[in-house]
Design a protein around this motif. Structure first.
Motif, PDB file in Angstrom:
ATOM      1  N   GLY A 109       0.810  -1.214   0.000  1.00 51.92           N
ATOM      2  CA  GLY A 109       0.000   0.000   0.000  1.00 51.92           C
ATOM      3  C   GLY A 109       0.840   1.259   0.000  1.00 51.92           C
ATOM      4  N   PHE A 110       2.051   1.171   0.551  1.00 55.20           N
ATOM      5  CA  PHE A 110       2.971   2.307   0.506  1.00 55.20           C
ATOM      6  C   PHE A 110       3.281   2.679  -0.943  1.00 55.20           C
ATOM      7  CE2 PHE A 110       7.479   3.721   0.354  1.00 55.20           C
ATOM      8  CZ  PHE A 110       7.391   4.878   1.120  1.00 55.20           C
ATOM      9  N   VAL A 111       3.443   1.688  -1.799  1.00 55.42           N
ATOM     10  CA  VAL A 111       3.692   1.949  -3.223  1.00 55.42           C
ATOM     11  C   VAL A 111       2.516   2.715  -3.835  1.00 55.42           C
ATOM     12  CG1 VAL A 111       4.182   0.882  -5.464  1.00 55.42           C
ATOM     13  CG2 VAL A 111       5.137  -0.114  -3.371  1.00 55.42           C
ATOM     14  N   ASP A 112       1.306   2.321  -3.484  1.00 52.39           N
ATOM     15  CA  ASP A 112       0.120   3.019  -4.001  1.00 52.39           C
ATOM     16  C   ASP A 112       0.147   4.500  -3.649  1.00 52.39           C
ATOM     17  OD1 ASP A 112      -0.796   0.534  -4.849  1.00 52.39           O
ATOM     18  OD2 ASP A 112      -2.002   0.223  -3.043  1.00 52.39           O
ATOM     19  N   ARG A 113       0.602   4.824  -2.443  1.00 50.92           N
ATOM     20  CA  ARG A 113       0.554   6.205  -1.987  1.00 50.92           C
ATOM     21  C   ARG A 113       1.679   7.056  -2.563  1.00 50.92           C
ATOM     22  NH1 ARG A 113      -0.329   3.356   2.680  1.00 50.92           N
ATOM     23  NH2 ARG A 113       1.627   3.956   3.681  1.00 50.92           N
ATOM     24  N   VAL A 114       2.843   6.457  -2.763  1.00 52.81           N
ATOM     25  CA  VAL A 114       3.992   7.281  -3.162  1.00 52.81           C
ATOM     26  C   VAL A 114       4.156   7.409  -4.675  1.00 52.81           C
ATOM     27  CG1 VAL A 114       5.199   6.741  -1.030  1.00 52.81           C
ATOM     28  CG2 VAL A 114       5.666   5.375  -3.083  1.00 52.81           C
ATOM     29  N   LEU A 115       3.705   6.431  -5.449  1.00 51.97           N
ATOM     30  CA  LEU A 115       3.938   6.498  -6.898  1.00 51.97           C
ATOM     31  C   LEU A 115       3.350   7.756  -7.535  1.00 51.97           C
ATOM     32  CD1 LEU A 115       3.631   2.930  -8.478  1.00 51.97           C
ATOM     33  CD2 LEU A 115       5.621   4.413  -8.326  1.00 51.97           C
ATOM     34  N   PRO A 116       2.084   8.111  -7.257  1.00 49.96           N
ATOM     35  CA  PRO A 116       1.558   9.327  -7.895  1.00 49.96           C
ATOM     36  C   PRO A 116       2.362  10.579  -7.540  1.00 49.96           C
ATOM     37  CG  PRO A 116      -0.219   8.017  -6.944  1.00 49.96           C
ATOM     38  CD  PRO A 116       1.070   7.433  -6.442  1.00 49.96           C
ATOM     39  N   ARG A 117       2.855  10.650  -6.316  1.00 51.26           N
ATOM     40  CA  ARG A 117       3.625  11.830  -5.902  1.00 51.26           C
ATOM     41  C   ARG A 117       4.976  11.874  -6.607  1.00 51.26           C
ATOM     42  NH1 ARG A 117       3.176  12.957   0.471  1.00 51.26           N
ATOM     43  NH2 ARG A 117       4.108  14.889  -0.292  1.00 51.26           N
ATOM     44  N   LEU A 118       5.648  10.738  -6.682  1.00 49.78           N
ATOM     45  CA  LEU A 118       6.970  10.715  -7.296  1.00 49.78           C
ATOM     46  C   LEU A 118       6.915  10.934  -8.805  1.00 49.78           C
ATOM     47  CD1 LEU A 118       8.507   7.730  -5.318  1.00 49.78           C
ATOM     48  CD2 LEU A 118       9.302  10.099  -5.225  1.00 49.78           C
ATOM     49  N   LEU A 119       5.849  10.489  -9.436  1.00 52.08           N
ATOM     50  CA  LEU A 119       5.747  10.593 -10.890  1.00 52.08           C
ATOM     51  C   LEU A 119       5.129  11.905 -11.354  1.00 52.08           C
ATOM     52  CD1 LEU A 119       4.664   6.929 -11.733  1.00 52.08           C
ATOM     53  CD2 LEU A 119       6.952   7.944 -11.870  1.00 52.08           C
ATOM     54  N   ALA A 120       4.641  12.705 -10.425  1.00 46.99           N
ATOM     55  CA  ALA A 120       4.117  14.018 -10.792  1.00 46.99           C
ATOM     56  C   ALA A 120       5.258  14.912 -11.278  1.00 46.99           C
ATOM     57  CB  ALA A 120       3.410  14.657  -9.604  1.00 46.99           C
ATOM     58  N   PRO A 121       5.004  15.804 -12.246  1.00 43.08           N
ATOM     59  CA  PRO A 121       6.076  16.663 -12.770  1.00 43.08           C
ATOM     60  C   PRO A 121       6.791  17.472 -11.692  1.00 43.08           C
ATOM     61  CG  PRO A 121       4.135  16.786 -14.170  1.00 43.08           C
ATOM     62  CD  PRO A 121       3.725  16.006 -12.959  1.00 43.08           C
ATOM     63  N   ASP A 122       6.064  17.906 -10.682  1.00 45.77           N
ATOM     64  CA  ASP A 122       6.667  18.695  -9.603  1.00 45.77           C
ATOM     65  C   ASP A 122       6.800  17.882  -8.312  1.00 45.77           C
ATOM     66  OD1 ASP A 122       3.973  18.461  -9.150  1.00 45.77           O
ATOM     67  OD2 ASP A 122       3.682  20.529  -8.470  1.00 45.77           O
ATOM     68  N   GLY A 123       6.867  16.567  -8.448  1.00 48.54           N
ATOM     69  CA  GLY A 123       6.902  15.701  -7.279  1.00 48.54           C
ATOM     70  C   GLY A 123       8.254  15.691  -6.590  1.00 48.54           C
TER      71      GLY A 123
END
Length: 247
Positions: A109-123
């Motif tokens: 579940g940690f992967v679910d939470r962090v992937l969108p943040r890391l892959l965002a252009p300004d992440g």
């Protein structure tokens, strides 16, 4: 007939780095659970088990699992050193995002939470699963929680770090962080602390998320020994960073 295992993708999106030292009683279960959870999420992934200095069957267990599943690969190092194993795994990873899990502390579940943040252009460049973040549920005994709180205080007031933790689960953008990894000199317990500190000092964004902390087994390192080792390591790291600033 056994189920068909998907072929390894040449360019995984997520690399999971997992240091492993004397984990023969737990590693197989962890890999089965984590591989299943990541496949359920339709992720293209690899898991790099970095065995280091084990005296049990950890290495042979890891290689046996990897022989049956192309998503898992095994690195080995001759000496027990958690930090050096983590460093080797990050440098060997090929995914856009590198996630660091321990054999006894992981959460898909940690992967679910962090992937969108890391892959965002300004992440951010790094996201830490903080045992001190608001909303975290920490089920460890109170002495372990107190040590974590003291460690967070040292990092804040001794190093100026704003995130409240550096140990445990974390994820990072590989291309951004690899140059920082190459400049880290600390091993054992403090490699990831130095990595987060150097990323922060380089102006990279470091974020944190709340986690649930559940021990799958008691700590194998006596608390007093780990405190002394960590404090000596922090003093040496603080001196090294001061010297670098002066130069």
């Amino acid at each position: 007939m056994p189920p068909t295992v998907p072929a390894r993708d040449p360019a995984p999106g997520v690399s999971v780095v997992m240091p492993a030292h004397n984990e023969s009683g737990l590693l197989d279960h962890t890999l089965k659970e984590l591989v299943s959870a990541l496949r359920d999420r339709d992720l293209i992934f690899e898991i790099l088990v970095v065995e280091n200095g084990s005296s049990d069957t950890t290495l042979s267990d890891a290689r046996a699992f990897a022989a049956d599943d192309p998503a898992v690969s095994v690195l080995t190092r001759p000496r027990a050193d958690y930090g050096a194993a983590m460093r080797a795994g990050i440098l060997a990873a090929t995914g856009d995002v590198v996630v660091v899990f321990d054999v006894d502390y992981y959460d898909a579940g940690f992967v679910d939470r962090v992937l969108p943040r890391l892959l965002a252009p300004d992440g951010p460049a790094i996201v830490v699963g903080s045992k001190r973040a608001p909303g975290t549920h920490d089920t460890r005994p109170w002495p372990r929680r107190a040590i974590t709180a003291g460690f967070a205080g040292v990092l804040r007031y001794g190093f100026g770090l704003q995130v409240s933790d550096t140990h445990g689960m974390k994820a990072m953008r590989r291309a951004t962080v690899v140059p920082i990894v190459g400049s880290c000199r600390t091993g054992t317990d403090l490699f990831d602390t130095e990595l987060v500190l150097r990323a922060d000092r380089a102006g990279l964004a470091v974020a944190e998320v709340a986690v649930t902390v559940e021990e799958r087994r008691p700590s194998r390192t006596p608390i007093v020994r780990r405190i002394l080792r960590t404090m000596v390591g922090l003093v040496r790291l603080r001196i090294r960073l001061w010297q670098e600033d002066r130069r």
